[in-house]
Design an enzyme around this catalytic site. Structure first.
Site, PDB file in Angstrom:
ATOM      1  N   ASP A 355      26.398  -5.662  11.100  1.00 10.20           N
ATOM      2  CA  ASP A 355      26.080  -5.335  12.550  1.00 10.20           C
ATOM      3  C   ASP A 355      26.433  -6.580  13.422  1.00 10.20           C
ATOM      4  O   ASP A 355      26.299  -7.732  13.008  1.00 10.20           O
ATOM      5  CB  ASP A 355      24.451  -5.060  12.636  1.00 10.20           C
ATOM      6  CG  ASP A 355      23.996  -4.574  14.079  1.00 10.20           C
ATOM      7  OD1 ASP A 355      24.826  -3.332  14.316  1.00 10.20           O
ATOM      8  OD2 ASP A 355      23.431  -5.147  14.611  1.00 10.20           O
ATOM      9  N   GLU A 384      31.206  -4.909  12.871  1.00 11.79           N
ATOM     10  CA  GLU A 384      31.518  -4.983  14.316  1.00 11.79           C
ATOM     11  C   GLU A 384      31.923  -6.208  14.976  1.00 11.79           C
ATOM     12  O   GLU A 384      31.308  -7.184  14.870  1.00 11.79           O
ATOM     13  CB  GLU A 384      30.121  -4.517  15.141  1.00 11.79           C
ATOM     14  CG  GLU A 384      29.706  -3.280  14.580  1.00 11.79           C
ATOM     15  CD  GLU A 384      28.345  -2.921  15.719  1.00 11.79           C
ATOM     16  OE1 GLU A 384      28.403  -1.849  16.247  1.00 11.79           O
ATOM     17  OE2 GLU A 384      27.500  -3.684  15.547  1.00 11.79           O
TER      18      GLU A 384
END
Ligand code: CA
Length: 675
Positions: A355, A384
Site C-alpha cells: 500500500d 501503489e
C-alpha cells in the site's frame, strides 16, 4: 488505499514534489537524531521460547526503564508478574528471562521515556495476540499448522506476467446469505468446497476455480484496529488499512478472536485450501503508516524512531492517514523485510501488495524483493507507486511508479490504463476510451505495451505519465478498478446515465478485454465478473455489508458476463503472446495499425506477430472500438478466425472466418488469429 485522503493535486500524487525542506540525507532535521541509534536485527526480538525458559528482548535504545508485564488473560485482569528488564547499550535492547515455557500466558512491555511511563504495548513483533491485540500471546506455533502443512506450496510462477490477480475482501466475498457459505466473513470461508448460490451457481473457492484466476489478493489480513473483536455481532466492516499488529492475523476474520492460536490456524487453513486449489495468496501490506500516532505500538516501543517527521517534530503524513513510517532508517527497514519474510515462511504467502509503496524508499523495496526471492522465487511483489501526500523523503528515493525501472522484481499499478479506459477515478462522470471519450488512445496504448519503450507509442501524449517508465512488462499491473473508488459497474452507471445495464456490460467487457490482453499482469476486483456494484459508494472502507457484500444472485443473472470473463482468462492463459516477458519482444512483435485518432477516435488495433512469445497462433489481431459507431478495419491478407467478437468468446470453435474489410460493432473488442 484511500481511506481518509481527500483529492490531492496531481503534482503531489504523480511526482511527490516536496514542499518542506529536508536534509541532504533525505531526513528532516528532527529525524536526524535517530540516524545513529544502535540497531538490532536478531531473530529473537521480543519473544523466544527456549527449551526450559522464555526470553524477552525489546529494542528501545532511548528508554530509561522498561518493564515486562505477564498476564494470565489476553484482555482482563492485572499482571501476575512485572519484571524490570536489563539494558544492553551496544544494541539498544532490553532483556528479561523467565523459567519454563510460558505457553498460554500473555505479555506487554512498558517503556519509560523522558521521565514518563508510556502506556503498555504488545511491542512491534507480537506474532500472536489476545482479542483486540492489546496483549501479545505466548503460544506453541507447532500446534497451529493444519494437516499437510509441511508439504504445502503455492503455485510456481515463471514470469509475473503469468499471474492473474483477483482482489478481494473477506467480508465482500462471503457475507451475503446468497454466498451459501457457512463461515461468512471468515478466513475459513475460503476453505469451503461445494458452496452455491440459491440459483445453483458455484460460489466461494469453487467460483474462483471456475473463473480461472491464479492468485487471490486479500485486503489487509494482519491485525488491524477498527473492528472490535469482542463485539463481532455488530458486524462492523472495515477494509483494514489501519494497522495495529503487523505480524498477527486479524481476529475478526477468525471464529474465536479470544484464542490467539485460532486466527493463526484458520488463516493457514485458508492458505492451504487455496494452494490445494492451485491458487496463490497475496497479502495487502500497509507498512506505510499506523492506525494511531502516539498510541501506536511503534511509538510506545521506541518513541519517534519509526515514523517520519518534519523539521518541527510534527508527524509528516504522506499516507493521508495522520503519519508515515521511516523505511529509510535501518531498524524500520529491517522490520519491513523481516515481517514479509515471516509471512512468507510461517504462512506460505505467495505475494505482497504494498500500500502507498512510494512512502518507502527504493533501497528498502529492492531488499524486500531480494530477500523474498531467496525464500521462494515465485513470490510476487507489487504496489501503489505513489503517495497520498508530501513526504520528507525526496522523490528520487521514493518507490514511485516513475522509478520502477530502478527496482528489481517489483511491479507497480498502471493508473495510466485505468483512467484512460474508464475515465478519471475521482471524477465520477468522466468517461474514457471504452465509454466513448476521445483523446485517450495514446494512454491506452501505454497500458497495452506495459509502459515499456515502443517505437509506435508517443509518450508525450500520455495523460498521466510522459515517458516509458517500465523497462520490462513484469513491472506493470494493469487494471480498471479495485477496492478504491467506484466499482466498474458504478463508474459505468454514473458516467453513462442514459443507457441500459446491457450497454454498460458491453463497455465492461471491452474495458476488461483491454486489461486481459495487455502486456503486464492483469488485476481485477472481486465480483466484477458478475457485474457487482457498491450502490454508488466510492469510498466504502467502513460502509456496512449491505454496500460491500457481493450479491451472488448476480451470477445467474449476469451469467453471460461471467462466461466472458472466464473466456478472457482462458484466452490469456492459453496464449503467451499476451504475456510477453521483455520489452524488446513487445517492441518487435506488437505492431499497431496506423489510425489517425483525430479522424477516427476511440479505435485501436494492433497485431501480435510471428508466434509472439512462442504462441501457437502465428498472428493475432486485436481491435478495440470504444466509440458508439461501428467501424471498418481492413484485415491483412489471408483468412482470419475470430475468437472474440460482439461480446462473445469462443477459442475452441471460433466465431467465424473473415477476410478483407471487417466491420466491428460499437463498444466492442474483436480478436482474430491466423496460422
Ligand atoms: Ca483487530
Amino acid at each position: 488505499m484511500r481511506k481518509t485522503m481527500t483529492v490531492l493535486s496531481a503534482a503531489i500524487l504523480l511526482t511527490g514534489i516536496g514542499v518542506q525542506s529536508t536534509s541532504a540525507f533525505g531526513r528532516s532535521k528532527y529525524d536526524m537524531q535517530f540516524a545513529d541509534y544502535p540497531v538490532y536485527n536478531g531473530n529473537d526480538l521480543e519473544l523466544k521460547v527456549g527449551n526450559d525458559s522464555t526470553h524477552f528482548r525489546l529494542w528501545s535504545p532511548k528508554a530509561q526503564e522498561v518493564i515486562l508485564h505477564l498476564y494470565e488473560s489476553g484482555r482482563n485482569g492485572s499482571p501476575f508478574k512485572s519484571i524490570p528488564m536489563s539494558f544492553h547499550p551496544d544494541n539498544g535492547t532490553w532483556t528479561a528471562d523467565e523459567e519454563g515455557k510460558l505457553y498460554g500466558k500473555f505479555y506487554t512491555f512498558q517503556v519509560k521515556h523522558d521521565g514518563k511511563w508510556l502506556a503498555e504495548t504488545p511491542g512491534v513483533w507480537a506474532k500472536a495476540v489476545g482479542a483486540n491485540g492489546k496483549r501479545a500471546a505466548i503460544i506453541d506455533f507447532a500446534n497451529t499448522d493444519p494437516e499437510g502443512w509441511t508439504d504445502d506450496k503455492g503455485p510456481e510462477v515463471d514470469h509475473f506476467t503469468d499471474v492473474i490477480i483477483y482482489e478481494m475482501h473477506h467480508r465482500d466475498f462471503s457475507m451475503s446469505p446468497t454466498s451459501g457459505i457457512a463461515n461468512k466473513g471468515k478466513f475459513l470461508a475460503l476453505t469451503e468446497k461445494g458452496t452455491s448460490s440459491p440459483d445453483g451457481e458455484k460460489t466461494g473457492i469453487d467460483h474462483l476455480k471456475e473463473l480461472g484466476i491464479t492468485h487471490v489478493h486479500i485486503l489487509p489480513s494482519y491485525d488491524y484496529n477498527s473492528v472490535d473483536e469482542t463485539n463481532l455481532q455488530d458486524n462492523t466492516y472495515n477494509w483494514g488499512y489501519d494497522p495495529q499488529n503487523y505480524n498477527a492475523p486479524e481476529g475478526s476474520y477468525s471464529t474465536n478472536p479470544s484464542d490467539p492460536a485460532v486466527r493463526i490456524r484458520e488463516m493457514k487453513e485458508m492458505v492451504k485450501a487455496l494452494h490445494d486449489a492451485g491458487i496463490g495468496v497475496i497479502m495487502d501490506v500497509v507498512y506505510n503508516h499506523t492506525a494511531e500516532n502516539d498510541g501506536s505500538n511503534f511509538e510506545l516501543t521506541a518513541p519517534g524512531y519509526y515514523h517520519r517527521h518534519w523539521d518541527d517534530g510534527s508527524y509528516s503524513d504522506a499516507s493521508g492517514c495522520g503519519n508515515e513510517t521511516a523505511s529509510d532508517l535501518q531498524q524500520m527497514r529491517d522490520y519491513i523485510i523481516n515481517s514479509v519474510k515471516y509471512w512468507a515462511d510461517e504462512y506460505h504467502i505467495d505475494g505482497f501488495r504494498f500500500d502507498l509503496m512510494a512512502i518507502h524508499d527504493i533501497e528498502t523495496m529492492n531488499q524486500v524483493a531480494a530477500e523474498l526471492k531467496k525464500i521462494n522465487p515465485s513470490i510476487f511483489v507489487y504496489g501503489e507507486g505513489w503517495t497520498a501526500g508530501d513526504s520528507p523523503l525526496p522523490a528520487d528515493q521514493r518507490a514511485l511508479k516513475e522509478n520502477v525501472a530502478r527496482m528489481t522484481d517489483i511491479a507497480v499499478f498502471s493508473d495510466d490504463l485505468r483512467d484512460a479506459v474508464k475515465g478519471h477515478y475521482s471524477n465520477a462522470e468522466d468517461r474514457g476510451f471504452a465509454t466513448g471519450k476521445p483523446g485517450n488512445e495514446e494512454t491506452v496504448k501505454i497500458g497495452i505495451v506495459a509502459a515499456t519503450p515502443h517505437p509506435q507509442v508517443d509518450y508525450s501524449k500520455g495523460n498521466n505519465s510522459k515517458f516509458a517508465y517500465a523497462s520490462s512488462p513484469e513491472m506493470i499491473v494493469n487494471y480498471v478498478s479495485c477496492h478504491d473508488d467506484l466499482t466498474l459497474t458504478d463508474k459505468l452507471r454514473k458516467s453513462m446515465p442514459d443507457v441500459s445495464d446491457k450497454e454498460r456490460m458491453a463497455a465492461a467487457k471491452l474495458a476488461q478485454t483491454i486489461v486481459f490482453t495487455s502486456q503486464g499482469t492483469p488485476f481485477m476486483f472481486a465480483g466484477e465478473e458478475i457485474f457487482r456494484d457498491k450502490k454508488g459508494v466510492h469510498n466504502s472502507y467502513k460502509s456496512p455489508d449491505s454496500i460491500n457484500a457481493i450479491d451472488w444472485h448476480l451470477k445467474a443473472l449476469n451469467r453471460d458476463q461471467m462466461d466472458y470473463y472466464k473466456g478472457l482468462i482462458a484466452l490469456r492463459k492459453a496464449h503467451p503472446a499476451f504475456r510477453m516477458t521483455n520489452a524488446e519482444d513487445i517492441a518487435r512483435h506488437l505492431v499497431f495499425d496506423k489510425i489517425d485518432s483525430e479522424k477516427t477516435p476511440n479505435l485501436i488495433s494492433y497485431t501480435l506477430k510471428d508466434h509472439a512469445n512462442g504462441d501457437s497462433w502465428k498472428e493475432i489481431k486485436v481491435i478495440f472500438n470504444g466509440s458508439d459507431k461501428a467501424k471498418v478495419v481492413k484485415l491483412p491478407k489471408g483468412t482470419w478466425t475470430a475468437v472474440v467478437k460482439d461480446g462473445s468468446i469462443d477459442t475452441e470453435e471460433g466465431l467465424g472466418s473473415f477476410s478483407g474489410n471487417l466491420t466491428v460493432e460499437p463498444v466492442s473488442a474483436t480478436i482474430l488469429y491466423r496460422q
